[in-house]
Design an enzyme around this catalytic site. Structure first.
Site, PDB file in Angstrom:
ATOM      1  N   ASP A 209       0.864  -1.169   0.000  1.00 32.65           N
ATOM      2  CA  ASP A 209       0.000   0.000   0.000  1.00 32.65           C
ATOM      3  C   ASP A 209       0.909   1.231   0.000  1.00 32.65           C
ATOM      4  OD1 ASP A 209      -1.728   2.056   0.603  1.00 32.65           O
ATOM      5  OD2 ASP A 209      -2.683   1.064   2.281  1.00 32.65           O
TER       6      ASP A 209
ATOM      7  N   ASP B   4      -7.694  -7.137   1.151  1.00 27.56           N
ATOM      8  CA  ASP B   4      -6.842  -7.153   2.342  1.00 27.56           C
ATOM      9  C   ASP B   4      -7.617  -6.506   3.463  1.00 27.56           C
ATOM     10  OD1 ASP B   4      -5.436  -4.346   3.357  1.00 27.56           O
ATOM     11  OD2 ASP B   4      -6.260  -4.243   1.328  1.00 27.56           O
TER      12      ASP B   4
END
Length: 376
Positions: free
Chosen positions: A92, A271
């Site tokens: 990320d 996720d």
């Protein structure tokens, strides 16, 4: 990276596919355990590989930048070697973490100036240096730098933020073209759709992101407090626009029910910290509902932790024993619960894949949603 779409469900938009990278095959739909600081909290890499067995895990640029710092990761040869993980990793970009630091950051066109949650030191993230940081971290899939808007969010703010995210995306792409791979394997780049809970903004953003021609695409800015029906509505709008021949990643989602419903809408990758965070609080997800293992009702229940479970903890430990560990504040209890929850999430997406390929996903999904929406 190569994405192959093997089958789409007839009664929904659920997809079974596979992603090929230099670190192996990712079978989709997939759930990525969150390894924020080069560690899936409470789980050894050996247990992660042999019991939970994910094709890919997630790391976070913001946290890894602050510690151990990029120079240490570069000396180690990248995140894979640093943490002893030879399968796929996605990072990320840090946009969500910067969003969560709302009291300690300032957003400008250049980027985001923020204070470290660790020591208060001041740092700057720009689209350019976030790309450089992710090159050094060395994940197989890296994310564009974006602004994650809060919920609720004013329409005009959401619109301005979306356009800035698009401008940042262009800067990310331009800089990546000038920045070679750091290690002897390729990295793939995913831009992120924004637009809060406004359908017209989501459509506009999805079209902009689709036109970027990246190897995969992500949906961000959801699972930040909006009702589930808003989450599903925004996902549906975006999935109608994002190209079918690229993987779709819904960031930060969610409960087991959220995951199944979004698979049905055409999402391939997920996720969330929920399975690990809830595990540390004694909440266990199962195919028949959620267990609060701290409840007294489990005190003398010597049945296996989960008769349907796929990991060794489900077979070797009883509900009574796990309740005892939590009551005694033994960290082993949190570890057992974490392995169970991650094992369940991986079982869930893999069973969804089997059902898509077999042609009975919709019926199975509806039944599972009803079963899992219970407190045991």
């Amino acid at each position: 990276m190569k994405f192959t779409l093997h089958k789409t469900d007839v009664l929904s938009k659920a997809r079974a596919g596979s992603i090929e990278t230099d670190h192996g095959t990712i079978q989709t739909p997939i759930f990525m355990p969150v390894g924020t600081v080069a560690s899936v909290k409470g789980v050894h890499q050996k247990e992660l590989r042999e019991e939970i067995d994910p094709d890919i895990i997630l790391g976070n640029t913001y946290h890894l930048f602050l510690r151990p710092k990029t120079q240490i990761l570069k000396q180690a040869g990248g995140l894979h070697k640093f943490m002893g993980w030879d399968r796929n990793i996605l990072t990320d970009s840090g946009g969500y973490q910067v969003y969560s630091l709302s009291a300690n950051r300032k957003i400008k066109e250049e980027g985001v100036k923020f204070k470290s949650h660790i020591d208060g030191s001041t740092h700057m993230f720009t689209p350019e240096n976030v790309m450089e940081i992710q090159r050094v971290i060395g994940a197989d899939i890296i994310m564009a730098f974006d602004e994650c808007t809060p919920y609720p969010c004013d329409y005009n703010y959401a619109k301005r933020s979306m356009h800035m995210t698009h401008r940042w995306l262009d800067r990310c792409i331009d800089h990546l073209e000038k920045t070679p791979f750091e290690y002897d394997y390729a990295q793939s780049f995913f831009p992120i759709v924004q637009g809060s809970t406004y359908k017209d903004l989501r459509r506009q953003s999805a079209e902009y992101i689709a036109n970027a021609g990246a190897e995969g695409n992500a949906i961000g800015g959801l699972s930040v407090g909006e009702p589930a029906d808003e989450l599903y509505a925004m996902t549906e709008v975006v999935c109608e626009i994002l190209p079918e021949d690229k993987p779709r990643y819904l960031m930060g989602v969610g409960t087991p029910i959220n995951i199944l419903e979004n698979i049905a809408l055409g999402v391939d990758m997920f996720d969330c910290v929920m399975p690990t965070r809830n595990a540390r609080n004694g909440m266990l997800f199962t195919a028949h509902g959620t267990i609060n293992i701290k409840n007294k009702k489990w005190e003398d229940d010597f049945s296996p932790l989960d008769e349907m479970g796929t990991t060794f903890v489900d077979r070797e430990y009883s509900k009574a024993y796990l309740r005892h560990l939590f009551a005694a504040n033994e960290y082993l209890g949190k570890q057992i619960a974490t392995i169970h929850n991650l094992g369940f999430y991986l079982w869930l997406v893999r069973e969804a894949r089997k059902r898509i390929l077999a042609g009975d996903f919709r019926e199975w999904k509806d039944r599972m949603v009803k079963q899992m929406d219970k407190r045991l």
